[in-house]
Design an enzyme around this catalytic site. Structure first.
Site, PDB file in Angstrom:
ATOM      1  N   TYR A 175      16.436  29.969   8.216  1.00 29.99           N
ATOM      2  CA  TYR A 175      15.109  30.581   8.721  1.00 29.99           C
ATOM      3  C   TYR A 175      15.385  30.822  10.220  1.00 29.99           C
ATOM      4  O   TYR A 175      15.736  29.768  11.152  1.00 29.99           O
ATOM      5  CB  TYR A 175      13.877  29.917   8.435  1.00 29.99           C
ATOM      6  CG  TYR A 175      13.667  30.017   7.243  1.00 29.99           C
ATOM      7  CD1 TYR A 175      13.168  31.164   6.792  1.00 29.99           C
ATOM      8  CD2 TYR A 175      13.435  28.908   6.174  1.00 29.99           C
ATOM      9  CE1 TYR A 175      12.689  31.511   5.045  1.00 29.99           C
ATOM     10  CE2 TYR A 175      12.779  28.978   4.763  1.00 29.99           C
ATOM     11  CZ  TYR A 175      12.691  30.183   4.348  1.00 29.99           C
ATOM     12  OH  TYR A 175      12.144  30.312   3.109  1.00 29.99           O
ATOM     13  N   LYS A 218       0.763  -1.194  -0.106  1.00 29.00           N
ATOM     14  CA  LYS A 218       0.014  -0.025   0.066  1.00 29.00           C
ATOM     15  C   LYS A 218       0.780   1.199   0.006  1.00 29.00           C
ATOM     16  O   LYS A 218       2.007   1.191   0.343  1.00 29.00           O
ATOM     17  CB  LYS A 218      -1.124  -0.035   1.254  1.00 29.00           C
ATOM     18  CG  LYS A 218      -0.253  -0.079   2.556  1.00 29.00           C
ATOM     19  CD  LYS A 218      -1.067  -0.124   3.596  1.00 29.00           C
ATOM     20  CE  LYS A 218      -0.482   0.026   5.024  1.00 29.00           C
ATOM     21  NZ  LYS A 218      -1.186  -0.600   6.188  1.00 29.00           N
TER      22      LYS A 218
HETATM   23  C1  LIG Z   1      -0.523  -1.723   6.977  1.00 27.61           C
HETATM   24  C2  LIG Z   1      -1.131  -2.762   7.276  1.00 27.61           C
HETATM   25  C3  LIG Z   1      -0.334  -4.103   7.267  1.00 27.61           C
HETATM   26  C4  LIG Z   1       1.068  -4.188   7.259  1.00 27.61           C
HETATM   27  O1  LIG Z   1       1.493  -3.590   8.460  1.00 27.61           O
HETATM   28  P1  LIG Z   1       3.230  -3.625   8.822  1.00 27.61           P
HETATM   29  O2  LIG Z   1       3.091  -3.029  10.273  1.00 27.61           O
HETATM   30  O3  LIG Z   1       3.749  -2.423   8.023  1.00 27.61           O
HETATM   31  O4  LIG Z   1       3.984  -4.806   8.522  1.00 27.61           O
HETATM   32  C5  LIG Z   1      -1.127  -5.276   7.650  1.00 27.61           C
HETATM   33  N1  LIG Z   1      -2.303  -5.316   7.703  1.00 27.61           N
HETATM   34  C6  LIG Z   1      -3.263  -4.266   7.799  1.00 27.61           C
HETATM   35  C7  LIG Z   1      -4.642  -4.303   7.994  1.00 27.61           C
HETATM   36  C8  LIG Z   1      -2.569  -2.988   7.635  1.00 27.61           C
HETATM   37  O5  LIG Z   1      -3.223  -1.946   7.712  1.00 27.61           O
END
Ligand SMILES: *Cc1c(COP(=O)(O)O)cnc(C)c1O
Length: 348
Positions: free
Chosen positions: A244, A35
């Protein structure tokens, strides 16, 4: 070259997947979460590499993200959508053969009515109160939902990065009580849950951050390096200030390098206190505040003027940088901006 270079080691990505895969029994499938554009690194290249390593089931947050991953992988691998079956996504879910992880009675109804027979999964809430059916809803609707022949029933742990947190055992017990006795593959664990041990693995695991080299997978290989080019170097007299707010008054005559890269590239302004850049092994502290496109760095002690300095390297991991900003590695990774040149390296 005016932009910073993000070096993404695909061999390390594949090794991290294999290492996490070895954490669970051979009978447990290891998926891959790609994702947020593969945690900022590029979901197409990440997904292809992970497919070559052996991953057969990929997870994205939205159907739109699934489109990019399907384009990269072609037909075959399963692509599951955590956000489920959203209004307006039906055609995309159908055409791209995505598997929505249905998370409410409304979504189950939408899916059953608009795409009868199309593969799906079910998300249950075991305590996090984020996505998924709660126990009472599930017991009311399970019989109907199971007629959709879900491929997977999943839930998500809220505190898996804290092994001693009582929520882990509580969520495990809740998930079991909601799913024991069903003959449908189950999934509970992301990276943190994989490391909690076999009772958390069920039939499929869903690692994300560990693949990309982040905590809580302490044994991960580093996947990401970030190098920023030096635009200009100047001498600053004692008493003059840098950046800054004049927040860095020079205590002594100093040499200041100005680098291409700033908070618009995800170099969080909050790292201004504490982060270093590296010339090989030599740390160089930030001098003054991170600005939108530029960093100013104290290089007084370097023997030679550098062409570039590293922000992410073996000496400073994404998690170390995250600590400087009071955040987590996930946020450092997924903030990495579109301006960087992404250089993919395939050899270990
Ligand atoms: C993002 C997510 C994962 C992966 O999690 P990590 O901590 O990055 O390994 C797995 N399951 C769900 C439902 C998620 O939202």
């Amino acid at each position: 070259m005016g932009n910073g270079t993000l070096t993404i080691n695909l061999a390390a990505l594949a090794e991290n997947w294999s290492a996490l895969d070895r954490h669970s029994a051979a009978s447990v499938e290891t998926g891959a979460v790609v994702k947020a554009n593969g945690y900022g690194l590029g979901s197409a290249r990440a997904a292809k590499t992970l497919a070559q390593a052996g991953a057969r089931r990929f997870f994205v947050a939205t159907a739109e993200e699934g489109a990019a991953v399907r384009g990269a992988l072609g037909s075959g691998p399963e692509i599951c959508v955590f956000g489920g079956h959203m209004r307006g996504d039906t055609e995309m879910i159908h055409d791209l053969q995505l598997v929505p992880m249905l998370n409410s009675i409304a979504q189950i109804t939408r899916h059953a009515e608009s795409l009868p027979g199309h593969p799906c999964g079910i998300q249950l809430d075991s305590g996090m109160n984020r996505l998924g059916l709660e126990a009472a809803e599930w017991s009311a609707i399970a019989e109907i939902a199971l007629q959709l022949s879900p491929q997977l029933i999943m839930s998500h742990l809220a505190c898996a990065d804290e092994p001693d947190h009582p929520a882990n055992a509580a969520q495990l017990a809740q998930f079991k009580s909601m799913t024991d006795g069903l003959s449908i593959p189950r999934s509970l664990s992301a990276t943190g849950g994989i490391l909690l041990g076999p009772e958390f693995h069920f039939d499929l695991t869903r690692p994300g951050i560990g693949l990309y080299g982040g905590l809580p997978f302490v044994d991960a290989k580093r996947v990401v390096g970030l190098s920023l080019p030096v635009i200009q170097i100047r001498d600053v007299a004692a008493g003059e200030s840098v950046g800054y707010g004049y927040s860095w008054p020079a205590k002594a005559p100093s040499r200041i390098a100005t680098l291409s890269g700033g908070y618009a590239d995800g170099i969080l302004r909050a790292i201004s206190a504490g982060a270093q850049l590296y010339d090989g092994d030599i740390p160089c502290p930030l001098a003054g505040r991170v600005s939108m496109d530029l960093l100013t760095v104290d290089v007084t002690h370097l023997p030679e003027a550098p062409d570039s300095l590293d922000l992410l390297c073996d000496h400073q991991t994404m998690d170390a940088l995250a600590d400087c900003a009071g955040t987590i590695g996930y946020e450092i990774l997924t903030s990495l901006g579109p301006r960087y040149t992404r250089r993919f390296v395939e050899t270990p």
